[in-house]
Design an enzyme around this catalytic site. Structure first.
Site, PDB file in Angstrom:
ATOM      1  N   LYS A  89       0.847  -1.196   0.000  1.00 47.25           N
ATOM      2  CA  LYS A  89       0.000   0.000   0.000  1.00 47.25           C
ATOM      3  C   LYS A  89       0.882   1.245   0.000  1.00 47.25           C
ATOM      4  O   LYS A  89       1.939   1.267   0.642  1.00 47.25           O
ATOM      5  CB  LYS A  89      -0.895  -0.027   1.248  1.00 47.25           C
ATOM      6  CG  LYS A  89      -1.964   1.062   1.272  1.00 47.25           C
ATOM      7  CD  LYS A  89      -2.817   0.930   2.535  1.00 47.25           C
ATOM      8  CE  LYS A  89      -3.935   1.950   2.582  1.00 47.25           C
ATOM      9  NZ  LYS A  89      -4.717   1.855   3.833  1.00 47.25           N
ATOM     10  N   SER A 164      -9.630   2.021   3.010  1.00 47.82           N
ATOM     11  CA  SER A 164      -8.738   2.700   2.085  1.00 47.82           C
ATOM     12  C   SER A 164      -7.759   1.787   1.348  1.00 47.82           C
ATOM     13  O   SER A 164      -7.181   2.206   0.346  1.00 47.82           O
ATOM     14  CB  SER A 164      -7.954   3.776   2.829  1.00 47.82           C
ATOM     15  OG  SER A 164      -7.090   3.190   3.794  1.00 47.82           O
ATOM     16  N   SER A 188      -9.783  -0.288   7.151  1.00 45.85           N
ATOM     17  CA  SER A 188      -9.183  -0.107   5.822  1.00 45.85           C
ATOM     18  C   SER A 188      -8.540  -1.347   5.224  1.00 45.85           C
ATOM     19  O   SER A 188      -8.226  -1.346   4.037  1.00 45.85           O
ATOM     20  CB  SER A 188      -8.157   1.024   5.852  1.00 45.85           C
ATOM     21  OG  SER A 188      -8.810   2.273   5.841  1.00 45.85           O
TER      22      SER A 188
END
Lengths: 495, 95
Positions: A89, A164, A188
């Site tokens: 990420k 996210s 997330s």
């Protein structure tokens, strides 16, 4: 196993492998890390335009690392993740690779150092294929708040992948990588894992080092794995979980071998079903999937009982005071001086700072900075931030009491299936409500695992399993037993 | 809690966050709505409750005061918008 790199029907292709399957083939020299990495890069070339999971693809680096991994394997290195391609990420610092947080503010930021989790993966000779798209600074539940482009849900490209960690969840779901690392502040990792039909774990707060994770809400943030199955989840946890003196909130507790918890039965385990997680507004199809999954856990030997966590209804408000407050303090560092975007069309120092932050941050980040600054400002601190921190104590205690009676709690990961792009982006409160089942877990600091539990109207539904602090082994055991008895996790989107 | 335009401007000033006219109005409306929903917290009696700052109780974390190598100055300055002679270059603070 019938392995092929070709496009023939019915044959398993290399990019479809899990980490543990790939490891076995690498170790037996049936495939090389270079072949595996080339297969993954080919898959990215084939599907990325339709889903937009990557901010950066590091093709040259990946091929170099794959060759190095092959040398290590030849020299007898049997690390489970050696030579396995992964996505990171884009809020986890990678030395020499842009780490943007999907923000204009950090669009050109190249970290001079590696996060601790990256040092751990590099030591295992993992292959870094690229950086995953996300909601800007991890603030969002749909990936629509990426400053660059929204990632699409591969099960229906008109729908969001969750967020996210949307990029990492989609990359794993579409076989663009074998596994990924995400971060979870209020859901997330788990919410996009549920929306994309992959496995996602938020570890106990303090289990995985946050050193090198770009800070959003420091008392809630945790890094964790997104994987194709629970076995891979255990393997990645073995690699990244550790005490780290460079993260002062890291807990000095030995890391167990999580693969020892891969036990396919649940005899004697007591599971609680907190009724508050079956919230008003929950879709009937989702509820049905979760009750069916709970019945399956019972068949596997677990004792199931309904229970109640009455303070759950206050978690959303407490979370959306605590997280933005911490964010407003953490994001004060983006002043256009030390790194990141810097407005050049300013007249004075203050004007430059105002404009740097005005142009550098997107709407959701601004909203949270304002909300957090307000909650911390003179005259409001007691009513908002302090109150929320006290409510946090009540929520944490309620979980503690529940775990005196239960080994784990089982809930839906989200109250709905993936929603449509654009559906909630103009209505922040509706967007925040999509985290209603996941954010209490961050407030309490406990671990939460989301696993594929079925489908409603052709869209994936995640089941969330919660445990007391440092009970990841129990969660992995439950997830593994469920996975052995079902095949939801093997379904892949039609791409 | 209804926010006024002045409230939003004041908070944005505290946060050094430039906002357009349109953003001020949009955030005023959205944040008023959000804060109104947060009033639910006032229902709970927390008079005798200690706040939780960190969820896992840790003793004070200290380390030995040892000198360790820092990052090379040139590497740190590589991300600086403006640098000069090994320093971050900033605008005049005093005018």
């Amino acid at each position: 196993m019938n392995i092929a790199n070709s496009q023939e029907e019915g044959e398993l292709r290399l990019y479809q492998l899990t980490s543990h399957e790939a490891h076995e083939l690498l170790w037996k020299r049936e495939i090389s890390a270079l072949e595996l990495t080339e297969a993954v890069l080919g898959r990215i070339a084939q599907v990325e335009e339709q889903i937009h999971a990557f901010v950066t693809v590091t093709e040259d680096l990946a091929l170099m690392q794959a060759r190095e991994a092959d040398e290590r394997i030849r020299a007898g290195d049997a690390s489970p993740l050696v030579g396995i391609p992964t996505m990171i990420k884009d809020n986890i610092c990678t030395k020499g690779i842009a780490t943007t947080c999907s923000s204009r503010m950090l669009e050109n930021f190249v970290p001079p150092y590696d996060a601790t989790v990256m040092q751990r993966l590099n030591r295992e000779r993992a292959v870094i294929v690229g950086k995953g798209n996300m909601d800007e600074f991890a603030m969002g539940s749909s990936n629509e708040h990426s400053a660059f482009f929204p990632t699409r849900n591969p099960w229906d490209r008109e729908r969001v992948p969750g967020g996210s960690s949307g990029g990492p969840a989609v990359a794993v779901a579409t076989d663009e990588v074998i596994y990924a690392l995400g971060s979870d502040t209020g859901g997330s990792i788990r919410q996009p894992a549920g929306f994309c039909n992959v496995v996602g774990l938020k570890p106990t707060y303090g289990r995985v080092s946050r050193y090198g994770l770009v800070a959003f809400a420091s008392s809630l943030d945790q890094i964790g794995p997104l994987t194709k199955d629970v076995t891979d989840c255990a393997l990645v946890m073995n690699a990244i979980a550790c005490y780290d003196p460079r993260d002062s909130t890291s807990v000095p507790q030995p890391t167990p071998d999580y693969t020892k918890s891969l036990i396919p039965e649940l005899k004697g385990l007591r599971l609680g079903i907190p009724k508050e997680y079956f919230v008003r507004g929950m879709e009937a199809g989702v509820e049905q999937v979760i009750w069916d999954a709970i019945a399956k856990l019972e068949q596997l030997g677990a004792e199931v009982e309904e229970t109640s966590l009455p303070h759950t209804r206050y978690a959303l408000a407490a979370y959306y005071i605590i997280a933005p407050s911490e964010a407003s303090a953490n994001l004060a560092r983006y002043d256009g001086v030390k790194y990141g975007f810097s407005a050049s069309d300013a007249e004075s120092m203050w004007d430059a700072m105002d404009k740097t932050r005005q142009y550098g941050f997107g709407p959701e980040v601004k909203r949270r900075i304002i909300l957090g600054t307000y909650a911390l400002s003179a005259g409001y601190y007691d009513a908002y931030y302090l109150k929320a921190q006290k409510v946090r104590t009540l929520i944490r205690r309620e979980f503690e009491q529940a775990f005196e009676r239960f080994d784990a709690l089982v809930t839906p990961t989200s109250p709905t299936v993936p929603f449509k792009l654009g559906e909630k982006v103009e209505d922040p409160l509706q967007m925040y409500l999509s985290d209603v089942c996941t954010l209490p877990i961050n407030i309490a600091g406990i671990p939460g695992l989301s696993i594929p539990a079925g489908f409603s109207d052709g869209l994936p539904v995640g089941m969330q399993i919660l445990g007391k602090p440092f009970s990841e082994e129990t969660l992995i055991r439950i997830g593994f037993a469920y996975e052995q008895a079902t095949d939801w996790h093997k379904r892949r989107p039609p791409l | 809690m209804k926010l006024s335009r002045e409230d939003v401007e004041h908070i944005a000033f505290l946060a050094r966050l430039g906002l357009s006219e349109e953003e001020i109005e949009r955030f005023r409306e959205q944040l008023s709505n959000i804060l109104e929903n947060f009033e639910v917290l006032q229902e709970i009696d927390t008079a005798d409750v200690q706040p939780t700052a960190h969820v896992i109780a840790l003793d004070s974390v200290v380390r030995d005061d040892e000198v360790l190598p820092s990052w090379p100055q040139n590497e740190v300055l590589e991300n600086a918008p403006q640098a000069e002679d090994g320093y971050f270059r900033v605008r005049a603070v005093l005018e």
